[in-house]
Design a protein around this motif. Sequence first.
Motif: not given
Length: 419
Positions: A204, A207, A288, A291
């Motif tokens: 988190y 990202w 995402s 990623e």
Amino acid sequence: MTASTQDAFGGDTVPADIAAEDLQKWRDRKRYLWIFSLVPAAAVFIAVALVSLTGIGLFYWAGIVIVFGLIPLLDIVFGADGQNPPDEVMDELDQDKFYRWVTYAYIPLQYIGFGLAIYLWATGNLSVFESIGLATTVGITSGIGINVAHEMGHKKEEHERWLSRIVLAQSFYGHFFIEHNRGHHVRVATPEDPASSRLGESFYRFWPRSVKGAITSAWEIEKNRFERLSKSHWTLKNDVINAWLMSVVLFGGILVVLQALSFAGVLTNYSVLNVLPYLIIQAVFGFSLLEVVNYLEHYGLRRKKLPTGRYERCAPHHSWNSDHLVTNLALYQLQRHSDHHANPTRRYQILRSMKGSPQLPAGYASMIVLAVIPPVWRAVMDKRVLDHYDGDVTQANIEPKKRDKILAKYGVPAAADTV
């Protein structure tokens, strides 16, 4: 005899273990299993079929179950791949068009599924829960589609590079084509690379750093290219601009067509709010997925800086690998990541497992689940990074904000660290 092979790093690959007299009998036992790679492309069709058969809207979330449930389970059942193509068949495999058509087939499936999802949203018959579920399934398809774009974007053939851009348009991530090839492959496993995650850095935190870094890096790469040509980078020949424009045209065209169908009375319950939020969700979910794969591929690994100020050459030990068969099939052997960095233009069917490459405990599909749960990820991976560097954590690529804490945890006083 055992075939001896050398990789582009100058090191031995995993031996092919094949006798010379058996070379003519050698075949790719995965040849027709590569069709399995199209399952994620068909995720929307699978979801819609299950809903139609059962009437249960929960099945619109089928994409997540396929990738993060079915594939890890099959990895456990079928285990490691273990097969490397011998040198003598590499050219033949490379020229075999079957493997290319497997990747090409992904594109129409991706976009037809995308169109079907758009129609279902536009009818206004889905609940918000069902619409979000369908958006994640579409995002699974477009996210793994980025890997298809990755495969084709590294090739020299111009039509494949354009197909790569077309695939990326759905996830609004066309700049990946530039940054990955000319940015990540240059800076991989260094603190300067936004796509290389650091020891102690959660997904988190990674990202936003990676997403922003990819955009700014791609823009700077193209800007510098035009500066060398003494031309303005504000042009449609700028590959970042034309990539983004493809997405704008795609998304704008969808909304215009849907509005026209609404005016014509074909879509009686259409509202832009039935569609636009889910177009955004599928795009964000899709990139995402890319990623999180970036996150696990180089976690904590770092190339040494030489006295010249340059980094050492990228080597097998700078990428986390996995050779689980089913995820290899689903991701076109992206898990053989060290060979990919050694030979970026090498086609997926001839990528090899390499000696000296650190191995993940499970396939990428399973590791993604761990990556989104930071305490579990760190419990599994931090000790592996430490073992990889024989206990010397100062050699790792460490999250700057946690550097002192990590050095203290592993018994290295911060004052003694000169790296």
